[in-house]
Design an enzyme around this catalytic site. Structure first.
Site, PDB file in Angstrom:
ATOM      1  N   GLU A 288       0.942  -1.257  -0.279  1.00 42.55           N
ATOM      2  CA  GLU A 288      -0.206  -0.085  -0.021  1.00 42.55           C
ATOM      3  C   GLU A 288       0.567   1.259  -0.242  1.00 42.55           C
ATOM      4  OE1 GLU A 288      -2.949  -1.073   3.165  1.00 42.55           O
ATOM      5  OE2 GLU A 288      -1.138  -0.089   4.749  1.00 42.55           O
ATOM      6  N   ARG A 291       2.719   7.957  -0.521  1.00 41.51           N
ATOM      7  CA  ARG A 291       4.108   8.974  -1.676  1.00 41.51           C
ATOM      8  C   ARG A 291       4.473   8.330  -2.671  1.00 41.51           C
ATOM      9  NH1 ARG A 291       7.025  11.734   1.558  1.00 41.51           N
ATOM     10  NH2 ARG A 291       7.103  10.010   3.568  1.00 41.51           N
ATOM     11  N   ARG A 328       6.280  20.137   6.480  1.00 40.23           N
ATOM     12  CA  ARG A 328       6.375  19.040   5.832  1.00 40.23           C
ATOM     13  C   ARG A 328       8.169  19.722   6.056  1.00 40.23           C
ATOM     14  NH1 ARG A 328       8.294  15.992   2.485  1.00 40.23           N
ATOM     15  NH2 ARG A 328       8.589  14.144   2.858  1.00 40.23           N
ATOM     16  N   CYS A 359       3.989  33.683  10.917  1.00 38.96           N
ATOM     17  CA  CYS A 359       4.087  34.537  11.702  1.00 38.96           C
ATOM     18  C   CYS A 359       5.033  33.794  12.681  1.00 38.96           C
ATOM     19  CB  CYS A 359       3.231  35.209  12.426  1.00 38.96           C
ATOM     20  SG  CYS A 359       4.154  36.481  13.202  1.00 38.96           S
ATOM     21  N   TYR A 388       1.687  14.162   1.341  1.00 38.32           N
ATOM     22  CA  TYR A 388       1.560  14.850   2.386  1.00 38.32           C
ATOM     23  C   TYR A 388       1.660  16.497   2.298  1.00 38.32           C
ATOM     24  CZ  TYR A 388       2.024   9.498   3.282  1.00 38.32           C
ATOM     25  OH  TYR A 388       1.734   8.423   3.523  1.00 38.32           O
TER      26      TYR A 388
HETATM   27  C1  LIG Z   1      -0.696   1.789   7.335  1.00 37.01           C
HETATM   28  C2  LIG Z   1      -0.185   2.572   5.777  1.00 37.01           C
HETATM   29  N1  LIG Z   1      -0.073   2.459   5.355  1.00 37.01           N
HETATM   30  C3  LIG Z   1       0.660   2.719   3.926  1.00 37.01           C
HETATM   31  C4  LIG Z   1       1.007   4.082   4.493  1.00 37.01           C
HETATM   32  C5  LIG Z   1       1.724   4.999   3.084  1.00 37.01           C
HETATM   33  O1  LIG Z   1       3.034   4.730   4.036  1.00 37.01           O
HETATM   34  P1  LIG Z   1       4.045   5.792   2.375  1.00 37.01           P
HETATM   35  O2  LIG Z   1       3.306   7.061   2.002  1.00 37.01           O
HETATM   36  O3  LIG Z   1       5.241   6.182   2.507  1.00 37.01           O
HETATM   37  O4  LIG Z   1       4.308   5.135   1.257  1.00 37.01           O
HETATM   38  C6  LIG Z   1       1.571   4.595   5.602  1.00 37.01           C
HETATM   39  C7  LIG Z   1       1.852   5.671   5.834  1.00 37.01           C
HETATM   40  O5  LIG Z   1       2.143   6.483   6.819  1.00 37.01           O
HETATM   41  C8  LIG Z   1       0.607   3.852   6.788  1.00 37.01           C
HETATM   42  O6  LIG Z   1       0.621   3.835   7.876  1.00 37.01           O
END
Ligand SMILES: Cc1ncc(COP(=O)(O)O)c(C=O)c1O
Length: 435
Positions: A288, A291, A328, A359, A388
């Site tokens: 999953e 990013r 970020r 500010c 993000y």
């Molecule tokens: C459970 C879980 N899956 C997937 C992701 C996706 O992470 P990334 O965007 O680094 O691939 C996250 C990110 O926090 C997560 O907590």
């Protein structure tokens, strides 16, 4: 993947087929711009090098990275599942008519209300984080006469080389069930006994913005040991293993982005090796990434305002956004590359620091950026802001969130409207005695 930079005849930076200076004129700044083509390219890479390569695997998009109705539609068309982590994300998916059976519902402290919505909608998997949640899911299942399919989030006890706020797999973590036998087997035994849950397997996520596959492989190794012991001790057969995301992308020098197969091949090979060694059936393997799919698909456009030179120290160029649209750098010290969109063909022989308009002294987007001679009114394009940024945006200093424009060759359309000041105060109320 470092995208090649396209420049128009008049020297403007072109992204997703659109002249970014024209986009800034038409939609105003700050502006998030998202390329549909890049998202599709990433999903194609996942299909070709993971989904079509192996039997019985699934890929979900981690929607926390960037979520709205349009992105749900794109992800659904690309054939991916969706990872949500709150009722708000689930609600967005529901409003986009996203198929509920293709949802993974994560979160370390889901409320009863959130779980009731998820179970009433028959979401595909609930990723149970702890025993408190397990009890709730079973109880809601009983009351609704349903049997939700669940995975257990486990803490594999591995460290990853990334920012400490985005490592999640280490033992000392708020996420997941620890692998101590008395804890994990108690949870598993309860889940197997309960009548209103169906335990399918396990999930881990080792962290985010990771370039080395070692922590994914180590976590897979640990979970395979657990899978064997679960079979030997409780007769539990694991049918699904969700290995999370976390694959790193290019932001700046030193970030060595890898093809998806660098991670997925290593994970799948470890699962196959261990299944053979332990004589176990192969579970469905799920990834999953968030990013990795969306990060490079986004840029943010700003207008440069004041330019302040402190002789012998530095020059600050301030933009019309900052930590509200991209927290970020302030949160994690994240670094970005950027260019001057209306001078994309010129030599970058000056150095400036890009400051946000909040500010806060800490509201610095980029330290020591190389740029051509700058003037107020120039358009700054910060690259790889797809993940993000919009999803972490806030209204600090009562700054409205920017619009999001989706671009593709010859096509551009607003998919999120710019917030208005009315939106910012629409839920404020004055008590009677102050009227
Ligand atoms: C459970 C879980 N899956 C997937 C992701 C996706 O992470 P990334 O965007 O680094 O691939 C996250 C990110 O926090 C997560 O907590």
């Amino acid at each position: 993947m470092i995208m090649e930079r396209r420049i128009s005849e008049n020297g403007n930076y072109v992204f997703g087929g659109a002249d970014t200076v024209e986009l800034a004129k038409e939609y105003g700044t700050p502006l998030y711009v998202v390329s549909e083509e890049i998202i599709k390219k990433k999903c194609k890479e996942i299909r070709e090098n993971f989904l079509f390569k192996y039997k019985d695997v699934k890929a979900a998009y981690a929607s926390k990275a960037f979520l709205n109705l349009a992105i749900c539609k794109i992800i659904e068309r690309e054939g991916l599942y969706l990872d949500v982590v709150s009722e708000g994300e689930l609600y967005t998916a529901i409003c986009a008519d996203y198929p509920m059976e293709k949802i993974f519902f994560h979160g370390n402290n889901k409320s009863r209300c959130e779980l009731e919505l998820a179970i009433s909608k028959d979401v595909g998997r609930i990723v149970v984080d702890n025993l408190y949640e397990l009890e709730m899911v079973n109880d809601i299942g009983r009351k609704m006469k349903k049997k939700p399919k669940i995975l257990y989030r486990i803490t594999p006890g591995v460290e990853s080389e990334t920012h400490k706020y985005v490592v999640t797999g280490q033992r000392d973590s708020k996420f997941g069930i620890p692998l101590e036998k008395d804890i994990i087997f108690k949870a598993l035994k309860l889940g197997m006994e309960y009548e209103n849950v169906e335990v399918l397997g396990f999930h881990f996520h080792v962290g985010s913005q990771i370039f080395d596959n070692t922590s994914h492989v180590m976590a897979t190794h640990r979970v395979m040991d657990l899978i064997r012991e679960a079979k030997d001790t409780l007769g539990f057969i694991t049918r699904e293993l969700n290995t999370g995301g976390g694959y790193g992308i290019f932001y700046t020098e030193g970030d060595r982005e890898k093809p998806i197969s660098y991670f997925t091949d290593a994970i799948v090979e470890k699962v196959i090796e261990k299944c053979k060694e332990f004589d176990l059936p192969l579970p469905t393997i799920i990834i999953e990434p968030g990013r990795w799919i969306i990060g490079e698909a986004g840029i943010t456009l700003y207008t440069i305002g004041s330019i302040k030179e402190i002789p012998g120290i530095r020059t600050y160029a301030s933009v019309d956004g900052g930590m509200p649209d991209n927290p970020r750098p302030a949160l994690y010290g994240s670094k970005y590359q950027a260019l001057i969109a209306n001078k994309a063909d010129r030599d970058a022989d000056k150095v400036v620091t890009i400051a946000g308009k909040c500010c806060e002294t800490g509201d610095i987007l980029i330290w020591d950026l190389k740029v051509p001679e700058l003037e107020s009114g120039d358009i700054l394009a910060v690259l790889n802001t797809g993940a993000y940024n919009y999803s972490m945006a806030n209204n600090y200093n009562k700054i409205p969130r920017p619009a999001v424009v989706l671009v593709n060759e010859g096509y551009c359309e607003e998919i999120v409207e710019r917030e208005k000041y009315e939106d910012l105060i629409s839920r404020y109320r004055i008590p009677n005695h102050l009227k």
